[in-house]
Design a protein around this motif. Sequence first.
Motif, PDB file in Angstrom:
ATOM      1  N   VAL A 187       0.851  -1.186   0.000  1.00 27.73           N
ATOM      2  CA  VAL A 187       0.000   0.000   0.000  1.00 27.73           C
ATOM      3  C   VAL A 187       0.890   1.241   0.000  1.00 27.73           C
ATOM      4  CG1 VAL A 187      -1.753   1.286   1.300  1.00 27.73           C
ATOM      5  CG2 VAL A 187      -1.789  -1.217   1.323  1.00 27.73           C
ATOM      6  N   LEU A 188       0.516   2.218  -0.803  1.00 25.75           N
ATOM      7  CA  LEU A 188       1.167   3.520  -0.774  1.00 25.75           C
ATOM      8  C   LEU A 188       0.183   4.509  -0.156  1.00 25.75           C
ATOM      9  CD1 LEU A 188       3.522   5.422  -1.519  1.00 25.75           C
ATOM     10  CD2 LEU A 188       2.355   5.793  -3.715  1.00 25.75           C
ATOM     11  N   VAL A 189       0.538   5.046   1.006  1.00 25.48           N
ATOM     12  CA  VAL A 189      -0.286   6.056   1.673  1.00 25.48           C
ATOM     13  C   VAL A 189       0.309   7.417   1.341  1.00 25.48           C
ATOM     14  CG1 VAL A 189      -1.164   6.924   3.875  1.00 25.48           C
ATOM     15  CG2 VAL A 189      -0.880   4.451   3.539  1.00 25.48           C
ATOM     16  N   VAL A 190      -0.505   8.252   0.708  1.00 25.31           N
ATOM     17  CA  VAL A 190      -0.065   9.574   0.261  1.00 25.31           C
ATOM     18  C   VAL A 190      -0.896  10.628   0.989  1.00 25.31           C
ATOM     19  CG1 VAL A 190       0.140  11.122  -1.726  1.00 25.31           C
ATOM     20  CG2 VAL A 190       0.579   8.666  -2.003  1.00 25.31           C
ATOM     21  N   PHE A 191      -0.287  11.285   1.969  1.00 28.15           N
ATOM     22  CA  PHE A 191      -0.952  12.383   2.669  1.00 28.15           C
ATOM     23  C   PHE A 191      -0.774  13.653   1.843  1.00 28.15           C
ATOM     24  CE2 PHE A 191       0.070   9.464   6.151  1.00 28.15           C
ATOM     25  CZ  PHE A 191      -1.135   9.411   6.827  1.00 28.15           C
ATOM     26  N   PHE A 192      -1.825  14.471   1.796  1.00 28.90           N
ATOM     27  CA  PHE A 192      -1.744  15.741   1.070  1.00 28.90           C
ATOM     28  C   PHE A 192      -2.536  16.796   1.825  1.00 28.90           C
ATOM     29  CE2 PHE A 192      -5.416  13.529  -0.575  1.00 28.90           C
ATOM     30  CZ  PHE A 192      -6.370  14.514  -0.774  1.00 28.90           C
ATOM     31  N   PRO A 193      -2.135  18.076   1.711  1.00 30.74           N
ATOM     32  CA  PRO A 193      -2.774  19.127   2.500  1.00 30.74           C
ATOM     33  C   PRO A 193      -4.228  19.432   2.139  1.00 30.74           C
ATOM     34  CG  PRO A 193      -0.577  19.807   1.842  1.00 30.74           C
ATOM     35  CD  PRO A 193      -0.893  18.552   1.083  1.00 30.74           C
ATOM     36  N   LEU A 195       5.403   4.000   1.598  1.00 28.96           N
ATOM     37  CA  LEU A 195       5.196   2.740   0.896  1.00 28.96           C
ATOM     38  C   LEU A 195       5.300   1.627   1.929  1.00 28.96           C
ATOM     39  CD1 LEU A 195       4.713   1.232  -1.749  1.00 28.96           C
ATOM     40  CD2 LEU A 195       7.200   1.235  -2.096  1.00 28.96           C
ATOM     41  N   ILE A 196       4.214   0.894   2.077  1.00 27.96           N
ATOM     42  CA  ILE A 196       4.088  -0.139   3.113  1.00 27.96           C
ATOM     43  C   ILE A 196       4.024  -1.496   2.435  1.00 27.96           C
ATOM     44  CG2 ILE A 196       2.643  -0.948   5.020  1.00 27.96           C
ATOM     45  CD1 ILE A 196       1.525   2.026   5.080  1.00 27.96           C
ATOM     46  N   ASP A 197       4.845  -2.441   2.902  1.00 28.33           N
ATOM     47  CA  ASP A 197       4.848  -3.765   2.278  1.00 28.33           C
ATOM     48  C   ASP A 197       3.675  -4.611   2.769  1.00 28.33           C
ATOM     49  OD1 ASP A 197       5.585  -4.956   4.736  1.00 28.33           O
ATOM     50  OD2 ASP A 197       7.679  -5.236   4.135  1.00 28.33           O
ATOM     51  N   ALA A 198       3.570  -5.818   2.254  1.00 20.60           N
ATOM     52  CA  ALA A 198       2.445  -6.710   2.559  1.00 20.60           C
ATOM     53  C   ALA A 198       2.383  -7.098   4.032  1.00 20.60           C
ATOM     54  CB  ALA A 198       2.524  -7.954   1.682  1.00 20.60           C
ATOM     55  N   ASP A 199       3.499  -6.948   4.749  1.00 18.65           N
ATOM     56  CA  ASP A 199       3.545  -7.276   6.172  1.00 18.65           C
ATOM     57  C   ASP A 199       3.284  -6.066   7.062  1.00 18.65           C
ATOM     58  OD1 ASP A 199       4.176 -10.020   5.720  1.00 18.65           O
ATOM     59  OD2 ASP A 199       6.267  -9.445   5.358  1.00 18.65           O
ATOM     60  N   GLY A 200       3.023  -4.914   6.460  1.00 17.47           N
ATOM     61  CA  GLY A 200       2.729  -3.722   7.237  1.00 17.47           C
ATOM     62  C   GLY A 200       3.951  -2.934   7.663  1.00 17.47           C
ATOM     63  N   TRP A 212       9.596   2.673   2.357  1.00 18.62           N
ATOM     64  CA  TRP A 212      10.067   3.946   1.801  1.00 18.62           C
ATOM     65  C   TRP A 212       9.187   5.039   2.354  1.00 18.62           C
ATOM     66  CZ3 TRP A 212       7.361   7.308  -1.527  1.00 18.62           C
ATOM     67  CH2 TRP A 212       8.140   8.329  -2.109  1.00 18.62           C
ATOM     68  N   ALA A 213       9.787   6.178   2.647  1.00 21.23           N
ATOM     69  CA  ALA A 213       9.015   7.306   3.188  1.00 21.23           C
ATOM     70  C   ALA A 213       9.655   8.621   2.782  1.00 21.23           C
ATOM     71  CB  ALA A 213       8.954   7.215   4.715  1.00 21.23           C
ATOM     72  N   VAL A 214       8.805   9.603   2.554  1.00 19.77           N
ATOM     73  CA  VAL A 214       9.259  10.962   2.287  1.00 19.77           C
ATOM     74  C   VAL A 214       8.204  11.926   2.827  1.00 19.77           C
ATOM     75  CG1 VAL A 214       8.220  11.077  -0.031  1.00 19.77           C
ATOM     76  CG2 VAL A 214      10.150  12.558   0.528  1.00 19.77           C
ATOM     77  N   VAL A 215       8.655  12.986   3.471  1.00 21.22           N
ATOM     78  CA  VAL A 215       7.772  14.068   3.893  1.00 21.22           C
ATOM     79  C   VAL A 215       8.429  15.357   3.409  1.00 21.22           C
ATOM     80  CG1 VAL A 215       6.676  15.285   5.802  1.00 21.22           C
ATOM     81  CG2 VAL A 215       6.929  12.797   5.908  1.00 21.22           C
ATOM     82  N   ASN A 216       7.757  16.027   2.502  1.00 24.46           N
ATOM     83  CA  ASN A 216       8.314  17.254   1.917  1.00 24.46           C
ATOM     84  C   ASN A 216       7.850  18.489   2.682  1.00 24.46           C
ATOM     85  OD1 ASN A 216       9.613  15.782   0.000  1.00 24.46           O
ATOM     86  ND2 ASN A 216       8.337  16.423  -1.703  1.00 24.46           N
ATOM     87  N   PRO A 217       8.691  19.524   2.699  1.00 23.70           N
ATOM     88  CA  PRO A 217       8.297  20.772   3.335  1.00 23.70           C
ATOM     89  C   PRO A 217       7.150  21.443   2.584  1.00 23.70           C
ATOM     90  CG  PRO A 217      10.544  20.918   2.461  1.00 23.70           C
ATOM     91  CD  PRO A 217      10.030  19.555   2.165  1.00 23.70           C
ATOM     92  N   ARG A 218       6.522  22.345   3.247  1.00 18.62           N
ATOM     93  CA  ARG A 218       5.400  23.102   2.679  1.00 18.62           C
ATOM     94  C   ARG A 218       5.774  23.678   1.314  1.00 18.62           C
ATOM     95  NH1 ARG A 218       0.810  25.605   4.920  1.00 18.62           N
ATOM     96  NH2 ARG A 218       0.268  27.531   3.869  1.00 18.62           N
ATOM     97  N   LEU A 230       7.693  12.110  -9.076  1.00 14.93           N
ATOM     98  CA  LEU A 230       7.224  10.832  -9.596  1.00 14.93           C
ATOM     99  C   LEU A 230       8.371   9.829  -9.714  1.00 14.93           C
ATOM    100  CD1 LEU A 230       4.863   9.141 -10.690  1.00 14.93           C
ATOM    101  CD2 LEU A 230       5.381  10.073 -12.960  1.00 14.93           C
ATOM    102  N   GLU A 231       9.551  10.299 -10.045  1.00 10.84           N
ATOM    103  CA  GLU A 231      10.699   9.391 -10.179  1.00 10.84           C
ATOM    104  C   GLU A 231      11.050   8.746  -8.836  1.00 10.84           C
ATOM    105  OE1 GLU A 231      12.006   8.146 -12.943  1.00 10.84           O
ATOM    106  OE2 GLU A 231      10.456   9.345 -13.927  1.00 10.84           O
ATOM    107  N   ALA A 232      10.852   9.460  -7.740  1.00 12.01           N
ATOM    108  CA  ALA A 232      11.103   8.876  -6.413  1.00 12.01           C
ATOM    109  C   ALA A 232      10.113   7.743  -6.153  1.00 12.01           C
ATOM    110  CB  ALA A 232      10.992   9.950  -5.336  1.00 12.01           C
ATOM    111  N   TYR A 233       8.859   7.929  -6.562  1.00 13.31           N
ATOM    112  CA  TYR A 233       7.876   6.846  -6.433  1.00 13.31           C
ATOM    113  C   TYR A 233       8.309   5.637  -7.266  1.00 13.31           C
ATOM    114  CZ  TYR A 233       4.351   9.877  -4.222  1.00 13.31           C
ATOM    115  OH  TYR A 233       3.657  10.690  -3.362  1.00 13.31           O
TER     116      TYR A 233
END
Length: 151
Positions: free
Chosen positions: A32-38, A120-125, A129-135, A141-144
């Motif tokens: 699962v890819l969890v994408v938080f957005f403002p 990015l969360i694997d099948a085991d939870g 991979w993680a990224v949090v960008n500044p405001r 897309l290449e990082a994804y």
Amino acid sequence: MTLQPGDLAPDFTLPDTHGTPVHLGDLRGEAVLVVFFPFAFSGICTGELCELRDNIEEFETAGVRLLAVSTDPVFALKAWQQQEGFGFDVLSDFWPHGTAARAYGAFDAERGHALRGSFLIDADGVIRWAVVNPRGQRRDLEAYRSALAAI
């Protein structure tokens, strides 16, 4: 504190744009890819999620389910999802406000909205991979693509 690769992904249950609860724990067994957005309807967020929409086949081919999460209310997210034609889940972290985003370290408490955080969360939870960008800084897309290639 932002979660890092190797951390267990915090569980959450959030409503989608139809009010149906989506429980992250029920998705174990698939990545699962969890994408938080403002904010829905904002320029950078719309650009980012439209880019994901336009490249969704890459995620599907990799066996990754996309969950986009904002602190906006369900009704605003539903209108935005319909307008933009998002075929992936858009979830509301509106109430209790920002609980899921806080658990991932992707919440701006001063301004009351999610940050641009992707996990990015694997099948085991486990977060792989993680990224949090500044405001104001969009995600690449290449990082994804690199993250997808690594799982």
